[in-house]
Design a protein around this motif. Structure first.
Motif, PDB file in Angstrom:
ATOM      1  N   LEU A  56       0.847  -1.190   0.000  1.00  0.00           N
ATOM      2  CA  LEU A  56       0.000   0.000   0.000  1.00  0.00           C
ATOM      3  C   LEU A  56       0.884   1.241   0.000  1.00  0.00           C
ATOM      4  O   LEU A  56       2.005   1.208   0.529  1.00  0.00           O
ATOM      5  CB  LEU A  56      -0.930   0.019   1.219  1.00  0.00           C
ATOM      6  N   PRO A  57       0.399   2.344  -0.580  1.00  0.00           N
ATOM      7  CA  PRO A  57       1.194   3.576  -0.554  1.00  0.00           C
ATOM      8  C   PRO A  57       1.423   4.048   0.875  1.00  0.00           C
ATOM      9  O   PRO A  57       0.652   3.743   1.779  1.00  0.00           O
ATOM     10  CB  PRO A  57       0.313   4.572  -1.326  1.00  0.00           C
ATOM     11  N   GLY A  58       2.480   4.828   1.036  1.00  0.00           N
ATOM     12  CA  GLY A  58       2.749   5.395   2.349  1.00  0.00           C
ATOM     13  C   GLY A  58       3.897   4.705   3.065  1.00  0.00           C
ATOM     14  O   GLY A  58       4.504   3.770   2.554  1.00  0.00           O
ATOM     15  N   PRO A  59       4.183   5.160   4.278  1.00  0.00           N
ATOM     16  CA  PRO A  59       5.390   4.709   4.987  1.00  0.00           C
ATOM     17  C   PRO A  59       5.262   3.384   5.720  1.00  0.00           C
ATOM     18  O   PRO A  59       6.250   2.850   6.204  1.00  0.00           O
ATOM     19  CB  PRO A  59       5.619   5.852   5.986  1.00  0.00           C
ATOM     20  N   ILE A  60       4.057   2.827   5.832  1.00  0.00           N
ATOM     21  CA  ILE A  60       3.875   1.588   6.584  1.00  0.00           C
ATOM     22  C   ILE A  60       4.248   0.398   5.705  1.00  0.00           C
ATOM     23  O   ILE A  60       3.769   0.264   4.588  1.00  0.00           O
ATOM     24  CB  ILE A  60       2.424   1.440   7.064  1.00  0.00           C
ATOM     25  N   SER A  61       5.093  -0.469   6.206  1.00  0.00           N
ATOM     26  CA  SER A  61       5.511  -1.659   5.466  1.00  0.00           C
ATOM     27  C   SER A  61       4.432  -2.729   5.561  1.00  0.00           C
ATOM     28  O   SER A  61       4.100  -3.191   6.654  1.00  0.00           O
ATOM     29  CB  SER A  61       6.831  -2.203   6.022  1.00  0.00           C
ATOM     30  N   LEU A  62       3.879  -3.107   4.424  1.00  0.00           N
ATOM     31  CA  LEU A  62       2.847  -4.137   4.374  1.00  0.00           C
ATOM     32  C   LEU A  62       3.185  -5.128   3.270  1.00  0.00           C
ATOM     33  O   LEU A  62       3.507  -4.732   2.156  1.00  0.00           O
ATOM     34  CB  LEU A  62       1.469  -3.501   4.115  1.00  0.00           C
ATOM     35  N   GLU A  63       3.106  -6.413   3.592  1.00  0.00           N
ATOM     36  CA  GLU A  63       3.450  -7.442   2.621  1.00  0.00           C
ATOM     37  C   GLU A  63       2.352  -7.591   1.571  1.00  0.00           C
ATOM     38  O   GLU A  63       1.182  -7.317   1.827  1.00  0.00           O
ATOM     39  CB  GLU A  63       3.690  -8.778   3.331  1.00  0.00           C
ATOM     40  N   GLN A  64       2.750  -8.047   0.405  1.00  0.00           N
ATOM     41  CA  GLN A  64       1.805  -8.298  -0.667  1.00  0.00           C
ATOM     42  C   GLN A  64       0.916  -9.497  -0.337  1.00  0.00           C
ATOM     43  O   GLN A  64       1.315 -10.404   0.390  1.00  0.00           O
ATOM     44  CB  GLN A  64       2.560  -8.567  -1.966  1.00  0.00           C
ATOM     45  N   ILE A  65      -0.297  -9.469  -0.882  1.00  0.00           N
ATOM     46  CA  ILE A  65      -1.236 -10.574  -0.735  1.00  0.00           C
ATOM     47  C   ILE A  65      -1.577 -11.041  -2.151  1.00  0.00           C
ATOM     48  O   ILE A  65      -2.392 -10.418  -2.838  1.00  0.00           O
ATOM     49  CB  ILE A  65      -2.511 -10.142   0.014  1.00  0.00           C
ATOM     50  N   PRO A  66      -0.944 -12.101  -2.625  1.00  0.00           N
ATOM     51  CA  PRO A  66      -1.146 -12.534  -4.012  1.00  0.00           C
ATOM     52  C   PRO A  66      -2.603 -12.757  -4.393  1.00  0.00           C
ATOM     53  O   PRO A  66      -3.000 -12.514  -5.535  1.00  0.00           O
ATOM     54  CB  PRO A  66      -0.340 -13.838  -4.089  1.00  0.00           C
ATOM     55  N   ALA A  67      -3.430 -13.194  -3.448  1.00  0.00           N
ATOM     56  CA  ALA A  67      -4.841 -13.451  -3.753  1.00  0.00           C
ATOM     57  C   ALA A  67      -5.571 -12.185  -4.195  1.00  0.00           C
ATOM     58  O   ALA A  67      -6.589 -12.259  -4.900  1.00  0.00           O
ATOM     59  CB  ALA A  67      -5.538 -14.058  -2.537  1.00  0.00           C
ATOM     60  N   LEU A  68      -5.059 -11.024  -3.791  1.00  0.00           N
ATOM     61  CA  LEU A  68      -5.707  -9.776  -4.167  1.00  0.00           C
ATOM     62  C   LEU A  68      -5.542  -9.457  -5.649  1.00  0.00           C
ATOM     63  O   LEU A  68      -6.282  -8.642  -6.194  1.00  0.00           O
ATOM     64  CB  LEU A  68      -5.169  -8.619  -3.325  1.00  0.00           C
ATOM     65  N   VAL A  69      -4.567 -10.091  -6.289  1.00  0.00           N
ATOM     66  CA  VAL A  69      -4.399  -9.899  -7.734  1.00  0.00           C
ATOM     67  C   VAL A  69      -5.605 -10.463  -8.471  1.00  0.00           C
ATOM     68  O   VAL A  69      -6.227  -9.785  -9.300  1.00  0.00           O
ATOM     69  CB  VAL A  69      -3.097 -10.553  -8.229  1.00  0.00           C
ATOM     70  N   GLU A  70      -5.958 -11.691  -8.151  1.00  0.00           N
ATOM     71  CA  GLU A  70      -7.116 -12.328  -8.792  1.00  0.00           C
ATOM     72  C   GLU A  70      -8.397 -11.586  -8.434  1.00  0.00           C
ATOM     73  O   GLU A  70      -9.259 -11.345  -9.293  1.00  0.00           O
ATOM     74  CB  GLU A  70      -7.210 -13.791  -8.366  1.00  0.00           C
ATOM     75  N   ARG A  71      -8.529 -11.201  -7.166  1.00  0.00           N
ATOM     76  CA  ARG A  71      -9.729 -10.485  -6.760  1.00  0.00           C
ATOM     77  C   ARG A  71      -9.824  -9.137  -7.456  1.00  0.00           C
ATOM     78  O   ARG A  71     -10.899  -8.715  -7.890  1.00  0.00           O
ATOM     79  CB  ARG A  71      -9.752 -10.285  -5.235  1.00  0.00           C
TER      80      ARG A  71
END
Length: 208
Positions: free
Chosen positions: A124-139
């Motif tokens: 996500l944009p911004g300074p917080i580190s958040l890991e990718q969620i591959p399932a969100l690509v399909e969704r």
């Protein structure tokens, strides 16, 4: 005023198209997102959210949301209105901008940021580190399909999205069409109304 932006970024494109359409010239500084300058200490002193565009007003107020900057600039520069005229039209333009952000822009961003290795740890944009969620690509792709269909139906009997008048809603839709190219998605051929709208919108934006 001073605008901090990065020309290639989709949100920055939304605001820049409004500026160009209205002929507004603002002192502008590029924040190179490719070099992560938006997350650097210098820029985050201006916008702690670490996002662009950021419009700094003369009194020091910082507008970090595109829609807020557009509403503000429309008040200052009412010629060639893009945010609607009259209470109902203004409400419809804002409603469409919000709807497009949720049904097209956000799904495209889901695919882009969760499926691109360059955004590992920055889903996500911004300074917080958040890991990718591959399932969100399909969704995201599934949501996008529904979004195109919804917009296509709205354009069945209308020249533009709001009362046959070119508006910020159309600029946002133009941005979504461009942004979809980043994930190698095109407007489905079945969405003939969007394809018919596209040259009209581009001509209107150019003042033709």
């Amino acid at each position: 005023m001073k605008l901090y932006t990065f020309d290639a970024a989709p949100n920055a494109r939304r605001l820049q198209m409004l500026l160009d359409y209205k002929g507004i010239e603002i002192d502008t500084e590029q924040v190179n997102m490719m070099k992560l300058e938006q997350l650097g200490e210098d820029f985050r002193r201006i916008n702690p959210l670490g996002t662009v565009p950021a419009l700094v007003l003369d009194d020091g107020t910082v507008l970090t949301e595109v829609i807020g900057a557009c509403v503000y600039l429309e008040e200052l520069y009412p010629e060639r209105p893009l945010m609607g005229t009259g209470a109902l039209q203004k409400a419809l333009v804002i409603s469409w901008c919000h709807r497009l952000f949720n049904t097209l822009f956000h799904p495209i961003a889901e695919v882009f940021r969760n499926g691109n290795p360059a955004f590992a740890g920055r889903a996500l944009p911004g300074p917080i580190s958040l890991e990718q969620i591959p399932a969100l690509v399909e969704r995201g792709r599934a949501r996008l399909e529904g979004g195109w269909t919804m917009v296509d139906a709205a354009l069945a009997d209308s020249k533009f999205l709001v009362n046959d008048t070119f508006s910020m809603a159309d600029i946002d839709l133009l941005t979504c069409v461009e942004f979809a190219g980043w994930i190698k998605e095109a407007v489905p051929e079945s969405c003939s109304n969007i394809h018919a709208w596209l040259p009209r919108a581009k001509a209107a934006l150019a003042g033709d």
